[in-house]
Write an enzyme that holds these catalytic residues in place. Sequence first.
Site, PDB file in Angstrom:
ATOM      1  N   GLU A 157       8.839 -24.860 -38.819  1.00 54.23           N
ATOM      2  CA  GLU A 157      10.064 -24.934 -39.107  1.00 54.23           C
ATOM      3  C   GLU A 157      10.720 -26.003 -38.948  1.00 54.23           C
ATOM      4  O   GLU A 157      11.873 -26.172 -38.418  1.00 54.23           O
ATOM      5  CB  GLU A 157      10.780 -23.682 -38.546  1.00 54.23           C
ATOM      6  CG  GLU A 157      10.134 -22.417 -38.680  1.00 54.23           C
ATOM      7  CD  GLU A 157      10.715 -21.146 -37.959  1.00 54.23           C
ATOM      8  OE1 GLU A 157      11.728 -21.489 -37.128  1.00 54.23           O
ATOM      9  OE2 GLU A 157       9.993 -20.210 -38.265  1.00 54.23           O
ATOM     10  N   ASN A 200       3.831 -24.871 -41.146  1.00 57.24           N
ATOM     11  CA  ASN A 200       4.510 -23.383 -41.251  1.00 57.24           C
ATOM     12  C   ASN A 200       5.959 -23.496 -41.341  1.00 57.24           C
ATOM     13  O   ASN A 200       6.594 -24.071 -40.700  1.00 57.24           O
ATOM     14  CB  ASN A 200       4.096 -22.620 -40.136  1.00 57.24           C
ATOM     15  CG  ASN A 200       3.867 -21.163 -40.423  1.00 57.24           C
ATOM     16  OD1 ASN A 200       3.472 -20.565 -41.299  1.00 57.24           O
ATOM     17  ND2 ASN A 200       4.644 -20.513 -39.485  1.00 57.24           N
ATOM     18  N   HIS A 236       9.011 -14.075 -44.907  1.00 62.17           N
ATOM     19  CA  HIS A 236       9.797 -12.622 -44.486  1.00 62.17           C
ATOM     20  C   HIS A 236      10.943 -12.459 -45.291  1.00 62.17           C
ATOM     21  O   HIS A 236      11.736 -13.076 -45.806  1.00 62.17           O
ATOM     22  CB  HIS A 236      10.732 -13.372 -43.152  1.00 62.17           C
ATOM     23  CG  HIS A 236       9.919 -13.572 -42.101  1.00 62.17           C
ATOM     24  ND1 HIS A 236       8.989 -12.712 -41.353  1.00 62.17           N
ATOM     25  CD2 HIS A 236       9.366 -14.747 -41.423  1.00 62.17           C
ATOM     26  CE1 HIS A 236       8.194 -13.317 -40.226  1.00 62.17           C
ATOM     27  NE2 HIS A 236       8.544 -14.415 -40.355  1.00 62.17           N
ATOM     28  N   GLU A 265       3.241 -14.827 -42.141  1.00 62.64           N
ATOM     29  CA  GLU A 265       4.130 -13.835 -41.316  1.00 62.64           C
ATOM     30  C   GLU A 265       4.768 -12.641 -42.247  1.00 62.64           C
ATOM     31  O   GLU A 265       5.959 -12.461 -42.152  1.00 62.64           O
ATOM     32  CB  GLU A 265       5.320 -14.633 -40.538  1.00 62.64           C
ATOM     33  CG  GLU A 265       4.868 -15.890 -39.729  1.00 62.64           C
ATOM     34  CD  GLU A 265       5.724 -16.623 -38.978  1.00 62.64           C
ATOM     35  OE1 GLU A 265       6.962 -16.065 -38.870  1.00 62.64           O
ATOM     36  OE2 GLU A 265       5.623 -17.588 -38.175  1.00 62.64           O
ATOM     37  N   ASP A 267       6.380  -9.846 -43.889  1.00 61.16           N
ATOM     38  CA  ASP A 267       6.966  -8.690 -43.827  1.00 61.16           C
ATOM     39  C   ASP A 267       8.253  -8.520 -44.907  1.00 61.16           C
ATOM     40  O   ASP A 267       8.760  -9.443 -45.414  1.00 61.16           O
ATOM     41  CB  ASP A 267       7.535  -8.286 -42.190  1.00 61.16           C
ATOM     42  CG  ASP A 267       8.487  -9.621 -41.684  1.00 61.16           C
ATOM     43  OD1 ASP A 267       8.935 -10.255 -42.876  1.00 61.16           O
ATOM     44  OD2 ASP A 267       8.698  -9.366 -40.454  1.00 61.16           O
TER      45      ASP A 267
HETATM   46  O1  G2I Z   1      11.573 -14.806 -35.920  1.00 62.10           O
HETATM   47  C1  G2I Z   1      10.566 -14.385 -36.729  1.00 62.10           C
HETATM   48  C2  G2I Z   1       9.536 -15.550 -36.647  1.00 62.10           C
HETATM   49  C3  G2I Z   1      10.057 -16.730 -37.646  1.00 62.10           C
HETATM   50  N1  G2I Z   1       9.012 -17.633 -37.530  1.00 62.10           N
HETATM   51  C4  G2I Z   1       8.417 -17.980 -36.417  1.00 62.10           C
HETATM   52  C5  G2I Z   1       7.865 -17.103 -35.574  1.00 62.10           C
HETATM   53  O2  G2I Z   1       7.174 -17.448 -34.283  1.00 62.10           O
HETATM   54  C6  G2I Z   1       8.899 -15.815 -35.250  1.00 62.10           C
HETATM   55  O3  G2I Z   1       8.519 -14.793 -34.419  1.00 62.10           O
HETATM   56  C7  G2I Z   1       9.506 -14.360 -33.750  1.00 62.10           C
HETATM   57  C8  G2I Z   1       8.787 -13.232 -33.164  1.00 62.10           C
HETATM   58  O4  G2I Z   1       8.484 -12.298 -33.882  1.00 62.10           O
HETATM   59  C9  G2I Z   1      10.003 -12.405 -31.936  1.00 62.10           C
HETATM   60  O5  G2I Z   1       9.079 -11.569 -31.211  1.00 62.10           O
HETATM   61  O6  G2I Z   1      10.073 -15.112 -32.741  1.00 62.10           O
HETATM   62  C10 G2I Z   1      11.050 -14.632 -32.059  1.00 62.10           C
HETATM   63  C11 G2I Z   1      11.695 -15.989 -31.323  1.00 62.10           C
HETATM   64  O7  G2I Z   1      12.155 -16.574 -32.040  1.00 62.10           O
HETATM   65  C12 G2I Z   1      10.470 -13.457 -31.145  1.00 62.10           C
HETATM   66  O8  G2I Z   1      11.604 -13.003 -30.353  1.00 62.10           O
HETATM   67  C13 G2I Z   1      11.458 -13.122 -28.696  1.00 62.10           C
HETATM   68  C14 G2I Z   1      12.788 -12.771 -28.448  1.00 62.10           C
HETATM   69  O9  G2I Z   1      13.745 -13.639 -28.798  1.00 62.10           O
HETATM   70  C15 G2I Z   1      12.854 -12.839 -27.031  1.00 62.10           C
HETATM   71  O10 G2I Z   1      14.020 -12.390 -26.422  1.00 62.10           O
HETATM   72  C16 G2I Z   1      11.700 -12.172 -26.561  1.00 62.10           C
HETATM   73  O11 G2I Z   1      11.566 -12.279 -24.944  1.00 62.10           O
HETATM   74  O12 G2I Z   1      10.571 -12.347 -28.356  1.00 62.10           O
HETATM   75  C17 G2I Z   1      10.616 -12.586 -26.994  1.00 62.10           C
HETATM   76  C18 G2I Z   1       9.400 -11.887 -26.851  1.00 62.10           C
HETATM   77  O13 G2I Z   1       9.136 -10.454 -26.951  1.00 62.10           O
END
Ligand code: G2I
Length: 452
Positions: A157, A200, A236, A265, A267
């Site tokens: 990103e 990515n 997404h 990714e 969804d």
């Molecule tokens: O945002 C969706 C995805 C976009 N592209 C890059 C990916 O790495 C990203 O994944 C998401 C995760 O699915 C989330 O799970 O990235 C988020 C963070 O930017 C993730 O969220 C984080 C929460 O913000 C935190 O509060 C939490 O501690 O997940 C963490 C672990 O559960």
Amino acid sequence: MPMPRRAAQAFTAVLLAASTVTALSHTAAAADTLGSAAAGKARYFGAAVAANHLGESAYASTLDREFNQVTPENEMKWDATEGTRNTFTFGAADQIVSHAQGLNMKVRGHTLVWHSQLPSWVSGLAATDLRSAMNNHITQVMQHYKGKIYAWDVVNEAYQDGSSGALRSSPFADKLGSGFLEEAFRTARGVDPNAKLCYNDYNTDGVNAKSNAVYAMVKDFKSRGVPIDCVGFQSHFNSASPVPSDYQANLQRFADLGVDVQITELDIEGSGTAQANNYSNVVKACLAVTRCTGLTVWGITDKYSWRSSGTPLLFDSNYGKKPAYDATLAALGGSGTGGGDGGGGNPGGNASCTVSFTRTSDWNDGYNGEVVVKAGSAPINGWTVTLTFTPPQKVASLWNGTAAWDSSGNVMTVRAASYNGSLAAGASTSFGFTAVKNGNNSTPALGACTAS
Ligand code: G2I
């Protein structure tokens, strides 16, 4: 009355034909999961996985059954692996990698250089220090997983949304300039030359200013020999960001630059047929691009999706297969044995069924039987029933089910046909058969019903 010789020969032929059909349907059943169907198309089908859910049996069993690639959802990110400078923690990511390795699943490394989930100590560094911290991070993390990762999201990103086509503001871009991209890829190649190195991003799924900027970067890298092997398209989607009409064309133009492309990714928010059609179109686009080597959905169950309220995944909160699952499997060329459940299935929980048998008609040397299968208090995705016949009775034909026989030839296990495995709570279906008595008039013993 014994069967005349000609009738007996004809009957043997029917049995042979039936066993041939069984063997054929067995071959087809090999592609009844996302991973196996994708493998049939020389692709992988993966899911983002969170280490803290691996202990939940329905989560792990769905992962293990359906997917042949994983991407750690958060566990390999900078804040998880190097929260404190030069102190590396790999426990949670290791858990995912060893789970995957035990099942021969590919692992995508996600991600080395990203502005988000970046510890504050990194953002505080001045340029020279930041450069060495970035290269050290890439080196230590890739070294730890050397030989275990098929592809790394080296940079994630880096570009802005909108029409500027510029790099987004981040500690890396702001302090090191655009050269950080090239430096990251060169460092990565030096650490694990066998891992594919990918860029990515999201909102790059169709042709637009942002994807044009990424395209220009890849083209430039290729022309100057900067190592890059693949581009990930996050995909997404929701109503504000639908599957673009030029999705396939966009994947193809990147592939034409000489890189592999992957859906990394995926969804798609929504439900029912609309969601199913969108999933199907995404899969078909990937299959139509030779260098699209695989797809990864961003999670297994809606329950744990980062966009949970949008129910964007293939399994509902109870791990029931959604119509989107069926559509994805079908687009991959696979064939389900149970089919989707309309979104309310509960195979990992209290799925159950009951059966009843009726002898619907009788004649001199034969009879027809009907078995009614009824789902219990939860929806089901599939059912299995066993009937034991008394020799020398034989079954001549079966409808609305798929039969398999034990070695004695007396025990028939019937599974749902492709169209009658999914039953709402309390709903019924039936299958039937014609038996030849061969002088024995008994009724077969009906075993218990097993639901999935
Ligand atoms: O945002 C969706 C995805 C976009 N592209 C890059 C990916 O790495 C990203 O994944 C998401 C995760 O699915 C989330 O799970 O990235 C988020 C963070 O930017 C993730 O969220 C984080 C929460 O913000 C935190 O509060 C939490 O501690 O997940 C963490 C672990 O559960």
